[in-house]
Design a protein around this motif. Structure first.
Motif, mmCIF file in Angstrom:
data_model
loop_
_atom_site.group_PDB
_atom_site.id
_atom_site.type_symbol
_atom_site.label_atom_id
_atom_site.label_comp_id
_atom_site.label_asym_id
_atom_site.label_seq_id
_atom_site.Cartn_x
_atom_site.Cartn_y
_atom_site.Cartn_z
ATOM 1 N N PRO A 95 0.817 -1.223 0.000
ATOM 2 C CA PRO A 95 0.000 0.000 0.000
ATOM 3 C C PRO A 95 0.847 1.268 0.000
ATOM 4 O O PRO A 95 0.445 2.291 -0.574
ATOM 5 N N ALA A 96 2.017 1.214 0.614
ATOM 6 C CA ALA A 96 2.883 2.390 0.649
ATOM 7 C C ALA A 96 3.363 2.767 -0.748
ATOM 8 O O ALA A 96 3.476 3.947 -1.088
ATOM 9 N N VAL A 97 3.654 1.748 -1.563
ATOM 10 C CA VAL A 97 4.077 2.001 -2.940
ATOM 11 C C VAL A 97 2.937 2.644 -3.723
ATOM 12 O O VAL A 97 3.134 3.614 -4.456
ATOM 13 N N ALA A 98 1.721 2.109 -3.554
ATOM 14 C CA ALA A 98 0.570 2.655 -4.269
ATOM 15 C C ALA A 98 0.336 4.114 -3.903
ATOM 16 O O ALA A 98 0.083 4.955 -4.785
ATOM 17 N N ARG A 99 0.433 4.442 -2.618
ATOM 18 C CA ARG A 99 0.230 5.829 -2.191
ATOM 19 C C ARG A 99 1.339 6.735 -2.738
ATOM 20 O O ARG A 99 1.079 7.845 -3.206
ATOM 21 N N HIS A 100 2.563 6.252 -2.643
ATOM 22 C CA HIS A 100 3.714 7.032 -3.103
ATOM 23 C C HIS A 100 3.610 7.326 -4.599
ATOM 24 O O HIS A 100 3.802 8.459 -5.039
ATOM 25 N N TRP A 101 3.284 6.305 -5.390
ATOM 26 C CA TRP A 101 3.212 6.508 -6.832
ATOM 27 C C TRP A 101 2.017 7.371 -7.215
ATOM 28 O O TRP A 101 2.088 8.159 -8.152
ATOM 29 N N ALA A 102 0.910 7.236 -6.491
ATOM 30 C CA ALA A 102 -0.257 8.083 -6.775
ATOM 31 C C ALA A 102 0.083 9.551 -6.545
ATOM 32 O O ALA A 102 -0.347 10.435 -7.305
ATOM 33 N N LYS A 122 12.972 16.695 -5.044
ATOM 34 C CA LYS A 122 14.221 16.077 -4.609
ATOM 35 C C LYS A 122 13.962 14.716 -3.983
ATOM 36 O O LYS A 122 14.735 13.763 -4.180
ATOM 37 N N ALA A 123 12.862 14.606 -3.226
ATOM 38 C CA ALA A 123 12.547 13.345 -2.552
ATOM 39 C C ALA A 123 12.307 12.227 -3.556
ATOM 40 O O ALA A 123 12.627 11.059 -3.277
ATOM 41 N N PHE A 124 11.756 12.556 -4.717
ATOM 42 C CA PHE A 124 11.471 11.523 -5.706
ATOM 43 C C PHE A 124 12.727 10.728 -6.052
ATOM 44 O O PHE A 124 12.669 9.513 -6.247
ATOM 45 N N ARG A 128 13.021 5.112 -2.281
ATOM 46 C CA ARG A 128 13.199 3.883 -3.053
ATOM 47 C C ARG A 128 11.930 3.062 -3.205
ATOM 48 O O ARG A 128 11.973 1.965 -3.766
ATOM 49 N N LEU A 129 10.810 3.558 -2.739
ATOM 50 C CA LEU A 129 9.567 2.808 -2.812
ATOM 51 C C LEU A 129 9.202 2.487 -4.265
ATOM 52 O O LEU A 129 9.092 3.380 -5.099
ATOM 53 N N GLY A 130 9.030 1.223 -4.557
ATOM 54 C CA GLY A 130 8.563 0.818 -5.874
ATOM 55 C C GLY A 130 9.628 0.612 -6.920
ATOM 56 O O GLY A 130 9.444 -0.157 -7.861
ATOM 57 N N ALA A 131 10.756 1.297 -6.789
ATOM 58 C CA ALA A 131 11.841 1.163 -7.769
ATOM 59 C C ALA A 131 13.092 1.791 -7.182
ATOM 60 O O ALA A 131 13.054 2.920 -6.691
ATOM 61 N N HIS A 132 14.188 1.072 -7.247
ATOM 62 C CA HIS A 132 15.444 1.527 -6.641
ATOM 63 C C HIS A 132 16.380 2.034 -7.736
ATOM 64 O O HIS A 132 16.936 1.252 -8.502
ATOM 65 N N PRO A 133 16.579 3.358 -7.820
ATOM 66 C CA PRO A 133 17.418 3.906 -8.896
ATOM 67 C C PRO A 133 18.918 3.850 -8.630
ATOM 68 O O PRO A 133 19.705 4.276 -9.475
ATOM 69 N N GLY A 134 19.322 3.351 -7.472
ATOM 70 C CA GLY A 134 20.746 3.264 -7.182
ATOM 71 C C GLY A 134 21.243 4.414 -6.326
ATOM 72 O O GLY A 134 20.465 5.141 -5.706
ATOM 73 N N VAL A 201 4.395 7.271 -14.133
ATOM 74 C CA VAL A 201 3.344 7.872 -14.961
ATOM 75 C C VAL A 201 2.590 6.812 -15.763
ATOM 76 O O VAL A 201 1.371 6.864 -15.897
ATOM 77 N N GLU A 202 3.321 5.844 -16.314
ATOM 78 C CA GLU A 202 2.709 4.758 -17.091
ATOM 79 C C GLU A 202 2.898 3.456 -16.314
ATOM 80 O O GLU A 202 3.659 2.576 -16.694
ATOM 81 N N ASP A 203 2.170 3.339 -15.207
ATOM 82 C CA ASP A 203 2.448 2.263 -14.258
ATOM 83 C C ASP A 203 1.980 0.883 -14.725
ATOM 84 O O ASP A 203 2.165 -0.105 -14.010
ATOM 85 N N ARG A 204 1.419 0.788 -15.911
ATOM 86 C CA ARG A 204 1.086 -0.510 -16.492
ATOM 87 C C ARG A 204 1.970 -0.826 -17.700
ATOM 88 O O ARG A 204 1.859 -1.919 -18.271
ATOM 89 N N GLU A 205 2.788 0.128 -18.083
ATOM 90 C CA GLU A 205 3.551 -0.002 -19.321
ATOM 91 C C GLU A 205 5.056 -0.134 -19.128
ATOM 92 O O GLU A 205 5.765 -0.534 -20.056
ATOM 93 N N TYR A 206 5.561 0.206 -17.940
ATOM 94 C CA TYR A 206 7.014 0.191 -17.724
ATOM 95 C C TYR A 206 7.377 -0.646 -16.507
ATOM 96 O O TYR A 206 6.895 -0.403 -15.398
ATOM 97 N N LEU A 207 8.220 -1.635 -16.739
ATOM 98 C CA LEU A 207 8.715 -2.470 -15.651
ATOM 99 C C LEU A 207 9.660 -1.668 -14.762
ATOM 100 O O LEU A 207 10.464 -0.876 -15.272
ATOM 101 N N PRO A 208 9.614 -1.856 -13.463
ATOM 102 C CA PRO A 208 10.541 -1.157 -12.568
ATOM 103 C C PRO A 208 11.935 -1.781 -12.592
ATOM 104 O O PRO A 208 12.518 -2.099 -11.554
ATOM 105 N N ILE A 209 12.450 -1.960 -13.791
ATOM 106 C CA ILE A 209 13.839 -2.366 -14.020
ATOM 107 C C ILE A 209 14.472 -1.147 -14.671
ATOM 108 O O ILE A 209 14.237 -0.873 -15.846
ATOM 109 N N LEU A 210 15.234 -0.389 -13.920
ATOM 110 C CA LEU A 210 15.527 0.988 -14.289
ATOM 111 C C LEU A 210 16.742 1.193 -15.178
ATOM 112 O O LEU A 210 17.020 2.326 -15.570
#
Length: 282
Positions: A95-102, A122-124, A128-134, A201-210
């Motif tokens: 649920p935290a990921v869903a809220r964060h991405w919304a 800056k926080a974005f 790391r919720l939902g996808a870890h950019p490194g 933005v396209e949460d059904r179209e892009y895998l969280p493999i960054l």
């Protein structure tokens, strides 16, 4: 006197000079006495410079590896693993990921970046919720050097260009510009974070493999190789731009993963799980 050197007005060839060459190969001459001009000689075939016809974006995309390039036995084995995974691993959305991405879907909407606070922007990069950019040390250092206000303005421009840039510039090429152009993009906000924006933005179209390729943490290229035996292009050895490789490999992995997953996060979890399994056909 030579016929085609005689001025038809002055009837003389004593004051005739060459002034150039016509497109058909004939010589252009002029009478310096009366100013009359004409051409002489025999027309030759006009030389045409033939430039190679460059392929369109769609034609290039069609040359990218596709599902049809996977060996049937490999496809069957991965499908077996997929059924095993779906039986054993439930999606359990966080649920935290869903809220964060919304929240960031709203921030990245058409008028969202203008209203977004520097702190949210800056926080974005650092949450790391939902996808870890490194590691974000380069981005944070660049942000601090610019200061909150200027850094936020810079990042707003980057996001706006990525998501709603000129219509005649495809997303793949806008992505490439922001990754490779030092002036257009923002230091530290490159491939992984730009891909994260697309994921949100396209949460059904892009895998969280960054990343497209990352031997250490498994990018899309490594997943395609380890799971389906597909050798995707090495970005250092082909002329395909990084933006195209990112977008096209993401689409390929989604198609190959197929249906049955609750979310793209669920699908990504399967891909990382499968890449460490014995994929050889049994």
């Amino acid at each position: 006197m030579i016929a085609d050197l005689i001025c038809s007005t002055c009837s003389t060839d004593a004051d005739v000079e060459a002034v150039g060459r016509a497109e058909d190969g004939r010589i252009q001459v002029r009478c310096t006495r009366c100013g009359g001009e004409w051409t002489r000689g025999r027309a030759t075939e006009r030389r045409v410079d033939h430039h190679p016809v460059l392929p369109t974006l769609e034609q290039l995309r069609e040359r990218f590896p596709g599902p049809g390039d996977v060996e049937p036995a490999r496809l069957a084995r991965v499908e077996q693993l997929k059924h095993e995974f779906l039986e054993r691993v439930q999606p359990h959305p966080d649920p935290a990921v869903a809220r964060h991405w919304a929240t960031y879907q709203q921030i990245f909407s058409a008028d969202g970046p203008v209203r977004a606070s520097p702190a949210d922007l800056k926080a974005f990069a650092n949450i790391r919720l939902g996808a870890h950019p490194g590691n974000m040390s380069v981005f944070n250092r660049a942000w601090n050097e610019l200061g909150d206000s200027d850094a936020a303005d810079k990042l707003r421009g980057v996001i706006e260009y990525l998501l709603r840039g000129p219509r005649d510039v495809p997303l793949e090429d806008r992505l490439t510009t922001l990754i490779t152009d030092r002036d257009a993009g923002m230091k530290g906000f490159r491939e992984s974070l730009l891909t994260k924006v697309l994921c949100v933005v396209e949460d059904r179209e892009y895998l969280p493999i960054l990343t497209y390729t990352s031997p250490a943490s498994a990018g899309k290229r490594e997943v395609a190789q380890d799971v389906w035996g597909l050798a995707l292009p090495d970005p250092h050895r082909v002329t395909w731009t990084i933006g195209r490789l990112i977008v096209w490999s993401n689409r390929l992995l989604l198609v190959l993963a197929g249906d049955g997953f609750a979310t793209v996060h669920h699908a990504a979890k399967f891909l990382w799980w499968a890449k460490d399994r014995d994929i050889r056909a049994r």
